[in-house]
Design a protein around this motif. Structure first.
Motif, PDB file in Angstrom:
ATOM      1  N   ASP A  60       0.855  -1.178   0.000  1.00 28.29           N
ATOM      2  CA  ASP A  60       0.000   0.000   0.000  1.00 28.29           C
ATOM      3  C   ASP A  60       0.899   1.239   0.000  1.00 28.29           C
ATOM      4  O   ASP A  60       1.708   1.416   0.910  1.00 28.29           O
ATOM      5  N   PRO A  61       0.791   2.123  -1.010  1.00 30.11           N
ATOM      6  CA  PRO A  61       1.679   3.290  -1.052  1.00 30.11           C
ATOM      7  C   PRO A  61       1.503   4.232   0.128  1.00 30.11           C
ATOM      8  O   PRO A  61       2.366   5.078   0.383  1.00 30.11           O
ATOM      9  N   GLY A  62       0.394   4.091   0.867  1.00 34.08           N
ATOM     10  CA  GLY A  62       0.227   4.897   2.067  1.00 34.08           C
ATOM     11  C   GLY A  62       1.101   4.431   3.213  1.00 34.08           C
ATOM     12  O   GLY A  62       1.311   5.173   4.178  1.00 34.08           O
ATOM     13  N   PHE A  63       1.608   3.201   3.125  1.00 29.20           N
ATOM     14  CA  PHE A  63       2.454   2.646   4.184  1.00 29.20           C
ATOM     15  C   PHE A  63       3.854   2.328   3.672  1.00 29.20           C
ATOM     16  O   PHE A  63       4.837   2.609   4.344  1.00 29.20           O
ATOM     17  N   GLU A  64       3.938   1.692   2.525  1.00 27.86           N
ATOM     18  CA  GLU A  64       5.242   1.362   1.936  1.00 27.86           C
ATOM     19  C   GLU A  64       5.847   2.613   1.315  1.00 27.86           C
ATOM     20  O   GLU A  64       5.171   3.358   0.604  1.00 27.86           O
ATOM     21  N   ARG A  65       7.119   2.860   1.568  1.00 27.41           N
ATOM     22  CA  ARG A  65       7.698   4.124   1.114  1.00 27.41           C
ATOM     23  C   ARG A  65       9.203   3.996   1.010  1.00 27.41           C
ATOM     24  O   ARG A  65       9.839   3.273   1.772  1.00 27.41           O
ATOM     25  N   ARG A  69      15.949   9.374   2.812  1.00 25.47           N
ATOM     26  CA  ARG A  69      16.244   9.222   4.238  1.00 25.47           C
ATOM     27  C   ARG A  69      15.975   7.813   4.771  1.00 25.47           C
ATOM     28  O   ARG A  69      16.630   7.357   5.700  1.00 25.47           O
ATOM     29  N   GLU A  70      14.972   7.125   4.199  1.00 26.12           N
ATOM     30  CA  GLU A  70      14.476   5.913   4.847  1.00 26.12           C
ATOM     31  C   GLU A  70      13.727   5.027   3.863  1.00 26.12           C
ATOM     32  O   GLU A  70      13.271   5.477   2.809  1.00 26.12           O
ATOM     33  N   THR A  71      13.600   3.768   4.264  1.00 34.31           N
ATOM     34  CA  THR A  71      12.721   2.829   3.573  1.00 34.31           C
ATOM     35  C   THR A  71      11.688   2.340   4.582  1.00 34.31           C
ATOM     36  O   THR A  71      12.049   1.887   5.676  1.00 34.31           O
ATOM     37  N   LEU A  72      10.415   2.457   4.230  1.00 30.05           N
ATOM     38  CA  LEU A  72       9.333   1.957   5.079  1.00 30.05           C
ATOM     39  C   LEU A  72       8.825   0.647   4.486  1.00 30.05           C
ATOM     40  O   LEU A  72       8.492   0.591   3.298  1.00 30.05           O
ATOM     41  N   VAL A  73       8.752  -0.380   5.318  1.00 30.40           N
ATOM     42  CA  VAL A  73       8.299  -1.702   4.885  1.00 30.40           C
ATOM     43  C   VAL A  73       7.000  -2.022   5.601  1.00 30.40           C
ATOM     44  O   VAL A  73       6.926  -1.978   6.841  1.00 30.40           O
ATOM     45  N   GLU A  74       5.969  -2.347   4.831  1.00 30.78           N
ATOM     46  CA  GLU A  74       4.666  -2.715   5.388  1.00 30.78           C
ATOM     47  C   GLU A  74       4.582  -4.229   5.507  1.00 30.78           C
ATOM     48  O   GLU A  74       4.851  -4.950   4.540  1.00 30.78           O
ATOM     49  N   PRO A 205       1.937   9.909   6.301  1.00 32.93           N
ATOM     50  CA  PRO A 205       2.138   8.722   7.147  1.00 32.93           C
ATOM     51  C   PRO A 205       0.850   7.927   7.269  1.00 32.93           C
ATOM     52  O   PRO A 205      -0.239   8.499   7.281  1.00 32.93           O
ATOM     53  N   HIS A 206       0.958   6.618   7.341  1.00 32.53           N
ATOM     54  CA  HIS A 206      -0.172   5.691   7.421  1.00 32.53           C
ATOM     55  C   HIS A 206      -1.330   6.091   6.503  1.00 32.53           C
ATOM     56  O   HIS A 206      -2.502   6.014   6.869  1.00 32.53           O
ATOM     57  N   GLY A 207      -0.993   6.564   5.299  1.00 38.78           N
ATOM     58  CA  GLY A 207      -2.005   6.887   4.307  1.00 38.78           C
ATOM     59  C   GLY A 207      -2.773   8.166   4.583  1.00 38.78           C
ATOM     60  O   GLY A 207      -3.788   8.429   3.933  1.00 38.78           O
TER      61      GLY A 207
END
Length: 389
Positions: A60-65, A69-74, A205-207
């Motif tokens: 979900d692009p609202g969570f995965e990013r 600076r960073e990588t967000l993994v859902e 953040p969080h969509g």
């Protein structure tokens, strides 16, 4: 009869030899943040499914990013299990965060092993980049606008610098008005919930798209049973335009409040708690049914990005200025002649400055109430002057 017995026996045998149906394990939804030690492009990590066959990677692009600076993994992972997740990783990962908590990890070659404690509920706010300042009856959430983290409706566009700086000032101007009125202490004393002051996120953040630029001041009732939430939208010049307000949990349509139209927030007992009104100039009036409960918040220049003047009944007018140094993680707020410094974690916004006064000695008596009563013969018993004995 023989035929029916044979069929029944065959069915029973099939039941006893068939593999038992697997019970569906409860899962929790979470977002992990992998912080890079230097800007890079492309996802910094990829989950090795062998380390957790039961885990599910979300997209979900609202969570995965991913950004510089960073990588967000859902992920969705089994609840209440001690897990060690393996990720194929680029070099240079300096932190792994879940919400604002650092997770232990170690590197083995090109793999990053992350230890995860048993989790009982969803944790998906890891992508937030804001600092929370908590006071009696009130919490201020200050969102940091990082050009490297722009996402959602703000992705690929110039940072809305004027509106963000206007929201910064308005958040602390509202805090000052709340303090001078004594509204926060009143809310805490009466058990009415908590006043939440917010601006707007620019990193989805969080969509949470949180656009167009706006700010909030709402009263969250106890047990989160409902909240009237106003959205005070900001013009490109950093002035207030209109307020779109609704109530969570009650499925009521939102109402748009034009300049000059008051919006009254009620408490959880149905009583007026405070009223906010946008003036024709794009300023803000705050009133509350408390002594001296009338304040006018206006910009010191063309818009609120220039600073704000807070004038409340019975108090001298105060000028509020705000600066946010993203590079060093320093938020400075000047109110009149008082300069406050809030230091925060540059990776997640967590407040690092001390928030509690030193503990009093155990023998210290702290008065919690006042009682007055006459002492018999007190007037007839003179006290000896010091040194008279």
């Amino acid at each position: 009869m023989m035929k029916r017995s044979l069929l029944l026996a065959g069915a029973l045998a099939a039941l006893t030899t068939a593999a038992p149906a697997e019970a569906e394990s409860p899962m929790v939804h979470l977002v992990l943040k992998f912080v890079k030690d230097k800007p890079t492009r492309g996802p910094a990590v990829v989950l090795d499914p062998v380390s957790c066959p039961a885990c599910v990677v979300g997209h979900d692009p609202g969570f995965e990013r991913d950004n510089a600076r960073e990588t967000l993994v859902e992920l969705r992972v089994p609840a209440q299990r001690s897990l060690e997740l393996a990720f194929d990783s680029q070099p240079g990962m300096r932190r792994v965060l879940l919400e604002t908590t650092d997770l232990p990890f170690r590197r083995e070659g090109n793999r990053l092993l992350v230890a995860l404690a048993p989790l009982h509920g969803d944790l998906v706010d890891t992508g937030e980049f804001s600092t929370h300042i908590v006071e009696p009856g009130m919490v201020l959430r200050f969102e940091h606008a990082d050009p490297a983290r722009l996402a959602g409706d703000y992705a690929g566009k110039p940072l809305p610098k004027v509106q963000r700086e206007a929201a910064n000032v308005l958040e602390f101007a509202e805090r000052e008005a709340i303090r001078e009125i004594g509204l926060g202490e009143h809310v805490a004393r009466e058990g009415l919930g908590v006043i939440e002051i917010m601006g707007f996120d620019t990193n989805e953040p969080h969509g949470h798209k949180d656009s167009p630029p706006h700010m909030h001041m709402h009263l969250r009732w106890p047990f989160n049973i409902g909240t009237q939430i106003g959205h005070y939208y900001l013009s490109p010049e950093g002035l207030l335009q209109h307020n779109q307000a609704g109530a969570t949990g009650f499925h009521l349509p939102a109402h748009d409040y034009a300049p000059g139209e008051p919006f009254t927030t009620i408490d959880n007992r149905g009583r007026p708690a405070y009223t906010q009104t946008i003036t024709p100039e794009g300023w803000l009036k705050l009133t509350a049914p408390l002594p001296g409960g009338n304040c006018l918040i206006r910009p010191v220049g063309q818009g609120f990005a220039s600073g704000a003047s807070v004038a409340c009944d019975g108090h001298a007018s105060q000028t509020v200025q705000v600066s946010d140094d993203l590079e060093h993680g320093v938020l400075r707020v000047t109110t009149g002649t008082v300069i406050e410094t809030f230091r925060y974690d540059r990776d997640n916004g967590l407040l690092l400055s001390p928030t509690e006064a030193p503990r009093m000695p155990d023998g210290t008596i702290v008065p919690i109430s006042r009682t007055e009563f006459p002492l018999a013969h007190a007037a007839a018993t003179p006290f000896a002057a010091p040194g008279s004995d």
